[in-house]
Design an enzyme around this catalytic site. Sequence first.
Site, PDB file in Angstrom:
ATOM      1  N   HIS A  11      -7.673  -8.789 -12.979  1.00  0.00           N
ATOM      2  CA  HIS A  11      -7.350  -9.219 -14.338  1.00  0.00           C
ATOM      3  C   HIS A  11      -8.493  -8.842 -15.271  1.00  0.00           C
ATOM      4  O   HIS A  11      -9.564  -8.377 -14.842  1.00  0.00           O
ATOM      5  CB  HIS A  11      -7.053 -10.721 -14.393  1.00  0.00           C
ATOM      6  CG  HIS A  11      -8.264 -11.601 -14.436  1.00  0.00           C
ATOM      7  ND1 HIS A  11      -8.376 -12.671 -15.266  1.00  0.00           N
ATOM      8  CD2 HIS A  11      -9.429 -11.563 -13.746  1.00  0.00           C
ATOM      9  CE1 HIS A  11      -9.533 -13.256 -15.096  1.00  0.00           C
ATOM     10  NE2 HIS A  11     -10.194 -12.618 -14.174  1.00  0.00           N
ATOM     11  N   CYS A  30     -16.440 -10.241 -18.630  1.00  0.00           N
ATOM     12  CA  CYS A  30     -15.061 -10.402 -18.114  1.00  0.00           C
ATOM     13  C   CYS A  30     -14.056  -9.660 -18.977  1.00  0.00           C
ATOM     14  O   CYS A  30     -12.867  -9.614 -18.660  1.00  0.00           O
ATOM     15  CB  CYS A  30     -14.729 -11.891 -18.046  1.00  0.00           C
ATOM     16  SG  CYS A  30     -15.916 -12.771 -17.032  1.00  0.00           S
ATOM     17  N   HIS A  36     -11.510  -6.770 -13.401  1.00  0.00           N
ATOM     18  CA  HIS A  36     -12.203  -7.147 -12.154  1.00  0.00           C
ATOM     19  C   HIS A  36     -11.225  -7.970 -11.318  1.00  0.00           C
ATOM     20  O   HIS A  36     -10.094  -8.207 -11.736  1.00  0.00           O
ATOM     21  CB  HIS A  36     -13.469  -7.962 -12.478  1.00  0.00           C
ATOM     22  CG  HIS A  36     -13.190  -9.194 -13.245  1.00  0.00           C
ATOM     23  ND1 HIS A  36     -13.053  -9.213 -14.627  1.00  0.00           N
ATOM     24  CD2 HIS A  36     -12.947 -10.471 -12.851  1.00  0.00           C
ATOM     25  CE1 HIS A  36     -12.802 -10.433 -15.026  1.00  0.00           C
ATOM     26  NE2 HIS A  36     -12.710 -11.215 -13.978  1.00  0.00           N
ATOM     27  N   HIS A  38     -10.368 -11.220  -8.227  1.00  0.00           N
ATOM     28  CA  HIS A  38     -10.747 -12.478  -7.576  1.00  0.00           C
ATOM     29  C   HIS A  38      -9.912 -12.673  -6.322  1.00  0.00           C
ATOM     30  O   HIS A  38      -8.771 -12.207  -6.240  1.00  0.00           O
ATOM     31  CB  HIS A  38     -10.485 -13.672  -8.515  1.00  0.00           C
ATOM     32  CG  HIS A  38     -11.304 -13.670  -9.752  1.00  0.00           C
ATOM     33  ND1 HIS A  38     -12.662 -13.934  -9.760  1.00  0.00           N
ATOM     34  CD2 HIS A  38     -10.972 -13.403 -11.038  1.00  0.00           C
ATOM     35  CE1 HIS A  38     -13.095 -13.847 -11.003  1.00  0.00           C
ATOM     36  NE2 HIS A  38     -12.112 -13.528 -11.790  1.00  0.00           N
ATOM     37  N   ASP A  75       0.065 -11.606  -5.795  1.00  0.00           N
ATOM     38  CA  ASP A  75      -0.842 -11.067  -4.767  1.00  0.00           C
ATOM     39  C   ASP A  75      -0.906  -9.538  -4.824  1.00  0.00           C
ATOM     40  O   ASP A  75       0.121  -8.851  -4.874  1.00  0.00           O
ATOM     41  CB  ASP A  75      -0.384 -11.519  -3.376  1.00  0.00           C
ATOM     42  CG  ASP A  75      -1.429 -11.166  -2.315  1.00  0.00           C
ATOM     43  OD1 ASP A  75      -1.032 -10.827  -1.192  1.00  0.00           O
ATOM     44  OD2 ASP A  75      -2.641 -11.202  -2.642  1.00  0.00           O
ATOM     45  N   HIS A  76      -2.137  -9.038  -4.853  1.00  0.00           N
ATOM     46  CA  HIS A  76      -2.407  -7.593  -4.970  1.00  0.00           C
ATOM     47  C   HIS A  76      -1.732  -6.999  -6.210  1.00  0.00           C
ATOM     48  O   HIS A  76      -1.185  -5.888  -6.168  1.00  0.00           O
ATOM     49  CB  HIS A  76      -1.990  -6.875  -3.686  1.00  0.00           C
ATOM     50  CG  HIS A  76      -2.974  -7.079  -2.577  1.00  0.00           C
ATOM     51  ND1 HIS A  76      -3.118  -8.295  -1.945  1.00  0.00           N
ATOM     52  CD2 HIS A  76      -3.914  -6.256  -2.028  1.00  0.00           C
ATOM     53  CE1 HIS A  76      -4.074  -8.205  -1.027  1.00  0.00           C
ATOM     54  NE2 HIS A  76      -4.574  -6.990  -1.060  1.00  0.00           N
ATOM     55  N   GLU A 121     -10.888 -19.604  -8.670  1.00  0.00           N
ATOM     56  CA  GLU A 121     -11.007 -18.143  -8.789  1.00  0.00           C
ATOM     57  C   GLU A 121     -12.289 -17.668  -8.115  1.00  0.00           C
ATOM     58  O   GLU A 121     -12.480 -16.499  -7.860  1.00  0.00           O
ATOM     59  CB  GLU A 121     -10.962 -17.687 -10.251  1.00  0.00           C
ATOM     60  CG  GLU A 121     -12.140 -18.050 -11.064  1.00  0.00           C
ATOM     61  CD  GLU A 121     -12.113 -17.449 -12.457  1.00  0.00           C
ATOM     62  OE1 GLU A 121     -11.143 -16.763 -12.833  1.00  0.00           O
ATOM     63  OE2 GLU A 121     -13.074 -17.687 -13.190  1.00  0.00           O
TER      64      GLU A 121
HETATM   65  N1  LIG Z   1     -12.668 -21.459 -19.055  1.00  0.00           N
HETATM   66  C1  LIG Z   1     -12.740 -20.315 -18.359  1.00  0.00           C
HETATM   67  N2  LIG Z   1     -13.839 -19.525 -18.416  1.00  0.00           N
HETATM   68  C2  LIG Z   1     -13.886 -18.389 -17.670  1.00  0.00           C
HETATM   69  C3  LIG Z   1     -12.832 -18.024 -16.832  1.00  0.00           C
HETATM   70  C4  LIG Z   1     -11.673 -18.873 -16.791  1.00  0.00           C
HETATM   71  O1  LIG Z   1     -10.687 -18.593 -16.082  1.00  0.00           O
HETATM   72  N3  LIG Z   1     -11.683 -19.992 -17.558  1.00  0.00           N
HETATM   73  N4  LIG Z   1     -12.880 -16.899 -16.074  1.00  0.00           N
HETATM   74  C5  LIG Z   1     -13.918 -16.083 -16.137  1.00  0.00           C
HETATM   75  C6  LIG Z   1     -13.856 -14.801 -15.415  1.00  0.00           C
HETATM   76  O2  LIG Z   1     -12.650 -14.703 -14.711  1.00  0.00           O
HETATM   77  C7  LIG Z   1     -15.013 -14.510 -14.490  1.00  0.00           C
HETATM   78  O3  LIG Z   1     -14.625 -13.430 -13.667  1.00  0.00           O
HETATM   79  C8  LIG Z   1     -15.360 -15.690 -13.626  1.00  0.00           C
HETATM   80  O4  LIG Z   1     -15.992 -15.185 -12.513  1.00  0.00           O
HETATM   81  P1  LIG Z   1     -17.565 -15.297 -12.334  1.00  0.00           P
HETATM   82  O5  LIG Z   1     -18.222 -15.665 -13.610  1.00  0.00           O
HETATM   83  O6  LIG Z   1     -18.078 -14.086 -11.639  1.00  0.00           O
HETATM   84  O7  LIG Z   1     -17.564 -16.488 -11.324  1.00  0.00           O
HETATM   85  P2  LIG Z   1     -18.734 -17.371 -10.986  1.00  0.00           P
HETATM   86  O8  LIG Z   1     -18.911 -18.350 -12.126  1.00  0.00           O
HETATM   87  O9  LIG Z   1     -18.496 -17.950  -9.628  1.00  0.00           O
HETATM   88  O10 LIG Z   1     -19.942 -16.361 -10.923  1.00  0.00           O
HETATM   89  P3  LIG Z   1     -21.485 -16.736 -10.931  1.00  0.00           P
HETATM   90  O11 LIG Z   1     -22.066 -15.665 -11.779  1.00  0.00           O
HETATM   91  O12 LIG Z   1     -21.907 -16.650  -9.495  1.00  0.00           O
HETATM   92  O13 LIG Z   1     -21.651 -18.106 -11.523  1.00  0.00           O
HETATM   93  C9  LIG Z   1     -15.109 -16.376 -16.944  1.00  0.00           C
HETATM   94  N5  LIG Z   1     -14.979 -17.595 -17.724  1.00  0.00           N
HETATM   95 ZN   LIG Z   2     -12.149 -13.072 -13.713  1.00  0.00          ZN
END
Ligand SMILES: Nc1nc2c(c(=O)[nH]1)N=C([C@H](O)[C@H](O)COP(=O)(O)OP(=O)(O)OP(=O)(O)O)CN2
Ligand SMILES: [Zn+2]
Length: 134
Positions: A11, A30, A36, A38, A75-76, A121
């Site tokens: 997504h 993002c 990217h 998940h 999925d996928h 995620e």
């Molecule tokens: N309110 C939201 N904020 C964010 C969402 C969401 O769904 N709701 N999603 C994202 C992105 O999808 C992003 O890919 C999240 O992944 P990531 O930041 O890599 O995940 P982590 O927080 O686990 O990564 P760390 O960098 O290890 O903390 C962003 N925001």
């Molecule tokens: Zn994401």
Amino acid sequence: MERVEEFSSAHRLHSNQLTDEQNVEVFGKCNNFHGHGHNYVWKVKLRGPIDPITGMVYDLAKLVNEMKTILATVDHKNLDKDVPYFENHTSTCENVAIYLYNSLQAVMSNPSVLYKVSLAESPKNIFSYKGQQV
Ligand SMILES: Nc1nc2c(c(=O)[nH]1)N=C([C@H](O)[C@H](O)COP(=O)(O)OP(=O)(O)OP(=O)(O)O)CN2
Ligand SMILES: [Zn+2]
């Protein structure tokens, strides 16, 4: 009772109500153009009375089949390109959880026992939804 399933999707966090500059400002990495992925973990929680004859709140095999019909849509897949719901909903975890809840509710033989959907995620980002609170 609960059932957990997993799926992998791509997504991009991008809102068609914002300019490209605003999207970068709001979503940062993002919003990268090619997106990217998940490995999502989807948890469904049912709550209801135990049937005195079957001893079940809900037939688990039936729930698994119903969840798998929804999994087949994500999925996928690229959520933004393959799932019509996300043509006008940003594919945040919040919106994916709502999509999964509403889609499952629509195919369940007894949706009244659907209590909550949780979606992770990543191990650190988990969102839950209990349906429209009327
Ligand atoms: N309110 C939201 N904020 C964010 C969402 C969401 O769904 N709701 N999603 C994202 C992105 O999808 C992003 O890919 C999240 O992944 P990531 O930041 O890599 O995940 P982590 O927080 O686990 O990564 P760390 O960098 O290890 O903390 C962003 N925001
Ligand atoms: Zn994401």
